[in-house]
Enzyme design. Structure first.
Site, PDB file in Angstrom:
ATOM      1  N   GLN A 135       0.811  -1.214   0.000  1.00 52.04           N
ATOM      2  CA  GLN A 135       0.000   0.000   0.000  1.00 52.04           C
ATOM      3  C   GLN A 135       0.844   1.264   0.000  1.00 52.04           C
ATOM      4  O   GLN A 135       0.329   2.360  -0.248  1.00 52.04           O
ATOM      5  CB  GLN A 135      -0.921   0.011   1.222  1.00 52.04           C
ATOM      6  CG  GLN A 135      -0.193   0.170   2.547  1.00 52.04           C
ATOM      7  CD  GLN A 135      -1.113   0.148   3.740  1.00 52.04           C
ATOM      8  OE1 GLN A 135      -1.546  -0.903   4.180  1.00 52.04           O
ATOM      9  NE2 GLN A 135      -1.423   1.327   4.270  1.00 52.04           N
ATOM     10  N   CYS A 144      -4.989   0.743   4.126  1.00 53.38           N
ATOM     11  CA  CYS A 144      -5.088  -0.654   4.550  1.00 53.38           C
ATOM     12  C   CYS A 144      -6.531  -1.140   4.516  1.00 53.38           C
ATOM     13  O   CYS A 144      -6.810  -2.297   4.185  1.00 53.38           O
ATOM     14  CB  CYS A 144      -4.501  -0.824   5.939  1.00 53.38           C
ATOM     15  SG  CYS A 144      -5.337   0.123   7.243  1.00 53.38           S
ATOM     16  N   HIS A 281      -5.054  -0.881  12.438  1.00 54.48           N
ATOM     17  CA  HIS A 281      -4.640  -1.365  11.127  1.00 54.48           C
ATOM     18  C   HIS A 281      -5.585  -2.480  10.684  1.00 54.48           C
ATOM     19  O   HIS A 281      -6.015  -3.302  11.495  1.00 54.48           O
ATOM     20  CB  HIS A 281      -3.204  -1.880  11.218  1.00 54.48           C
ATOM     21  CG  HIS A 281      -2.594  -2.300   9.919  1.00 54.48           C
ATOM     22  ND1 HIS A 281      -2.668  -1.548   8.770  1.00 54.48           N
ATOM     23  CD2 HIS A 281      -1.884  -3.419   9.585  1.00 54.48           C
ATOM     24  CE1 HIS A 281      -2.020  -2.172   7.796  1.00 54.48           C
ATOM     25  NE2 HIS A 281      -1.552  -3.315   8.263  1.00 54.48           N
ATOM     26  N   ASN A 301      -0.865  -9.164   5.211  1.00 58.56           N
ATOM     27  CA  ASN A 301      -0.692  -7.734   5.390  1.00 58.56           C
ATOM     28  C   ASN A 301      -0.595  -7.067   4.016  1.00 58.56           C
ATOM     29  O   ASN A 301      -0.582  -7.740   2.984  1.00 58.56           O
ATOM     30  CB  ASN A 301       0.575  -7.460   6.210  1.00 58.56           C
ATOM     31  CG  ASN A 301       0.565  -6.113   6.896  1.00 58.56           C
ATOM     32  OD1 ASN A 301      -0.332  -5.297   6.696  1.00 58.56           O
ATOM     33  ND2 ASN A 301       1.570  -5.863   7.732  1.00 58.56           N
TER      34      ASN A 301
END
Length: 334
Positions: A135, A144, A281, A301
């Site tokens: 990202q 995110c 997150h 992630n």
């Protein structure tokens, strides 16, 4: 690329030199230059270079000492130097943006609560997980929430159609602000689900990621996915979340990513009692299992493949909802 353990060998030798200086900074000149080349780091002048070098050395110390403790059995995971090594806390926090879960999350009773589930599952093995994205490329962007929304939907699309398609986070960054998101400054994946329900979403190929806020140019003729609705699980119940991951597929979740150790996670089961329930997150749970006697959630992630285990982190499971991972588990319904 040098890991914390590799770079740490030099540092540990220097610990014997004296308490006044933990290590001779000049000894790390070559490692600093190599790290900058590895991650494409350039600075405008020597003043900034010196500042960034200081941050890097401080993080190197954290990584090295943690790994020394891990080698003595005090931790179940290791750390490693990565692209965030020269960043301030404020800069690192920009990766997550502002993550505020809505107060009216749709939580519904689940019909599969009595279903038998296996001790392990990895949805990557079933072709339901796309490649790890970054990202922060080419710019730092707190998107995110968008990557998490598309990650959960990609899994459902693959299960329903048999086709694994990279969906467009940029489509959400640019176009879903009226649904409560804030582009590169944060948002929440359920807001993104609401947008997709009304408008659909394009693929990454037709609406590529730019890591910056832009004008919406969503063309519904290019839609490759939509959804009927979404739902969220009851907060804090890791067993129900295990059933959902096994039965439904990849699940969107929010976690506390503030601890330094999370930022430099390299491998193992991330069991950090310093984690809080203050989620900052968004990530995607794509499976679960057990490693060396420790239960974990397999988490995708959006910080690139140089982070963690090729972009993934094994987060502690059945540890009283550590890092708040089971507070807001949600998934789209196609």
């Amino acid at each position: 690329m040098f890991t914390g353990l590799m770079l740490g060998s030099l540092l540990l030798v220097s610990l014997c030199v004296g308490e006044a200086a933990m290590f001779d900074s000049k000894q790390l000149d070559d490692h600093w230059d190599l790290w900058k080349i590895t991650h494409g780091k350039t600075y405008q002048d020597e003043v900034e270079n010196t500042h960034r070098r200081g941050l890097w050395e401080k993080n190197l110390m954290l990584i090295t000492m943690h790994n020394l403790e891990a080698s003595m059995g005090l931790h179940s995971y290791e750390l490693g130097m990565n692209f965030m090594g020269d960043m301030t806390q404020e800069e690192i926090h920009q990766f997550t943006g502002k993550l505020i879960p809505p107060t009216d999350l749709k939580r519904a009773p689940l019909t599969f609560l009595d279903a038998d589930v296996s001790d392990t599952v990895d949805w990557r093995e079933y072709g339901c997980v796309t490649r790890v994205k970054d990202q922060s490329q080419p710019h730092i962007c707190g998107s995110c929430w968008a990557f998490t929304a598309v990650g959960a939907l990609e899994g459902q699309l693959a299960l329903k159609t048999g086709k694994l398609v990279d969906l467009s986070p940029q489509n959400l960054v640019d176009c879903s602000t009226q649904y409560g998101t804030h582009g590169c400054h944060g948002g929440f994946y359920t807001n993104a689900f609401n947008y997709i329900k009304d408008h659909g979403i394009e693929s990454e190929a037709s609406y590529p990621y730019k890591a910056e806020d832009g004008q919406c140019h969503h063309n519904s003729n290019n839609n490759v996915a939509t959804l009927i609705d979404h739902t969220c699980l009851a907060p804090g119940d890791e067993y129900k979340m295990k059933q959902a991951v096994f039965t439904i597929g990849p699940i969107a979740v929010a976690i506390d990513a503030k601890p330094e150790e999370f930022k430099f996670y390299k491998g193992g089961v991330y069991d950090n009692p310093m984690c809080t329930q203050d989620v900052t997150h968004a990530v995607v749970v794509v499976g679960y299992g057990t490693e060396n006697g420790k239960d974990y959630w397999l988490v995708k992630n959006s910080w690139g493949t140089s982070y963690g285990e090729a972009g993934y982190v094994k987060m502690s499971r059945n540890k009283n909802n550590q890092c708040g991972i089971a507070l807001h588990p949600c998934y789209p319904i196609m």
